[in-house]
Scaffold this active site. Structure first.
Site, PDB file in Angstrom:
ATOM      1  N   LYS B 115       0.852  -1.186   0.000  1.00 61.48           N
ATOM      2  CA  LYS B 115       0.000   0.000   0.000  1.00 61.48           C
ATOM      3  C   LYS B 115       0.886   1.234   0.000  1.00 61.48           C
ATOM      4  O   LYS B 115       1.617   1.508   0.951  1.00 61.48           O
ATOM      5  CB  LYS B 115      -0.913   0.008   1.228  1.00 61.48           C
ATOM      6  N   GLY B 176      -8.205   9.171   9.676  1.00 59.42           N
ATOM      7  CA  GLY B 176      -8.407   9.224  11.121  1.00 59.42           C
ATOM      8  C   GLY B 176      -9.494  10.185  11.574  1.00 59.42           C
ATOM      9  O   GLY B 176      -9.705  10.362  12.773  1.00 59.42           O
ATOM     10  N   ALA B 202      -9.642   5.501   4.198  1.00 57.59           N
ATOM     11  CA  ALA B 202      -9.635   6.669   5.083  1.00 57.59           C
ATOM     12  C   ALA B 202     -10.986   7.371   5.141  1.00 57.59           C
ATOM     13  O   ALA B 202     -11.642   7.573   4.122  1.00 57.59           O
ATOM     14  CB  ALA B 202      -8.574   7.688   4.687  1.00 57.59           C
ATOM     15  N   GLY B 203     -11.360   7.712   6.355  1.00 61.73           N
ATOM     16  CA  GLY B 203     -12.517   8.569   6.586  1.00 61.73           C
ATOM     17  C   GLY B 203     -13.733   7.880   7.180  1.00 61.73           C
ATOM     18  O   GLY B 203     -14.600   8.540   7.753  1.00 61.73           O
ATOM     19  N   THR B 225      -8.827   3.515  12.283  1.00 56.32           N
ATOM     20  CA  THR B 225      -9.264   4.234  13.485  1.00 56.32           C
ATOM     21  C   THR B 225     -10.721   3.950  13.843  1.00 56.32           C
ATOM     22  O   THR B 225     -11.067   3.880  15.026  1.00 56.32           O
ATOM     23  CB  THR B 225      -9.056   5.744  13.280  1.00 56.32           C
TER      24      THR B 225
END
Lengths: 69, 273
Positions: B115, B176, B202-203, B225
């Site tokens: 990644k 995050g 993400a998000g 997260t």
């Protein structure tokens, strides 16, 4: 006894002249652990550690996998 | 017939075969990170509850003199059980990202899947796209299978595909942040044109965000997260597994059209009185 100064993970590190990468990793108690090693930003596979004698000012990187996303 | 017996003829016609990346098919469409957990036991419990096949890890310098007898993440999440996806989290230029992944490849016995993320600044953790493109090119040339964190810009996504990346992974909102899917229309543009898997990276903040991403037609969702910082990470990991499955099924089922008018579910004919 002649010693050489290398950089290990960004910090100064002293070792005896003529020592190999294998000797260094053994002295750190990291033989057999899941680590990867590079010298002067060139990745050195573990079978080649013994043949790589460390020179003054060599920059050695020893890395591991940690948690991250 | 018992209530739970579904006759074959009304089972879904399209069976989801899973997520195929670089020629390998994974049963789960959820990819998870390993950061921000209390300890490796919690990491492993959450990874197991998520049902994931692909687990991303970060590469860092060993703490000299401290690390030798510490537990290793790869003992908690062993590479023979999971596909380990090394990432370049914390890299701010192409050179460092490429170097990090060369080390990772050595660490993981030569496996090429990785990644790539090249960050623009510490405040937003937005991708630096010029450096990302440069790194992607070098890595693909070097034989890596590159899954790439990118902006939600269809043009950048197309360029990354043309370079040879095996998955494009646009952010849905800041890393995050847990702000959810902020620009579904851009994601749709990327999905519409993509010939490689599109994975929201993400998000995502909670289960409905993951479901929305999948309902849009994303091929998968990568998160860290949202699970690790939930009050009960292991329970949230399970919620995310179910949400990704539900969202995928809803996408395959095809949602009803939206209309700004009521339509009674009960027939109007035959009413009493």
């Amino acid at each position: 006894m002649v010693s050489v100064k290398i950089e290990l993970n960004g910090a100064a590190h002293m070792l005896r002249a003529g020592r190999s990468l294998h000797d260094l990793i053994a002295s750190l108690d990291l033989l057999g652990k899941r680590v990867a090693v590079a010298v002067n930003r060139e990745v050195i596979p573990s079978p080649r550690w013994a043949g790589r004698v460390l020179q003054p000012d060599d920059r050695v990187e020893v890395v591991v996998a940690i948690g991250g996303g | 017939m018992k209530l739970n017996d579904t006759p074959d003829e009304i089972r879904p016609a399209v069976t989801d075969v899973g997520l195929t990346i670089a020629g390998k098919t994974y049963a789960s469409r959820l990819l998870v990170g390993t950061g921000k957990y209390r300890d490796f036991d919690e990491t492993r419990a959450a990874v197991d509850a998520s049902g994931t096949d692909i687990v991303t890890v970060t590469i860092r310098r060993v703490n000299i003199g401290q690390h030798a007898h510490e537990p290793n993440l790869l003992d908690a999440v062993p590479p023979d059980r999971f596909t380990i996806l090394p990432n370049t989290g914390g890299c701010f230029n192409a050179k460092d990202a490429v170097y990090t992944l060369q080390l990772a490849r050595e660490l993981l016995d030569g496996h090429p899947l990785c990644k790539l993320e090249v960050l623009g600044d510490e405040k937003t953790l937005f991708p630096n796209m010029p450096e990302t493109l440069k790194a992607a090119e070098a890595l693909v040339k070097d034989g890596f299978e590159v899954m790439v964190y990118c902006s939600d810009d269809p043009i950048q996504a197309r360029i990354l595909e043309d370079i040879g990346c095996v998955a494009v992974m646009p952010l849905a909102s800041l890393i995050g942040s847990g702000m959810g899917i902020l620009n579904p229309w851009n994601l749709s543009l990327i999905i519409e044109q993509a010939r490689v898997p599109v994975i929201v990276d993400a998000g995502v903040g909670t289960a409905s965000d993951a479901a929305i991403a999948m309902e849009l037609g994303c091929d998968g969702v990568l998160m860290n997260t949202a699970i690790a910082h939930a009050r009960e990470p292991v329970r949230m990991a399970r919620a995310m597994r179910l949400a990704v499955q539900a969202g995928r099924e809803a996408f395959l089922a095809g949602r009803m059209p939206r209309r700004f008018a009521a339509s009674p579910s009960s027939p109007m004919a035959g009413r009493i009185a």
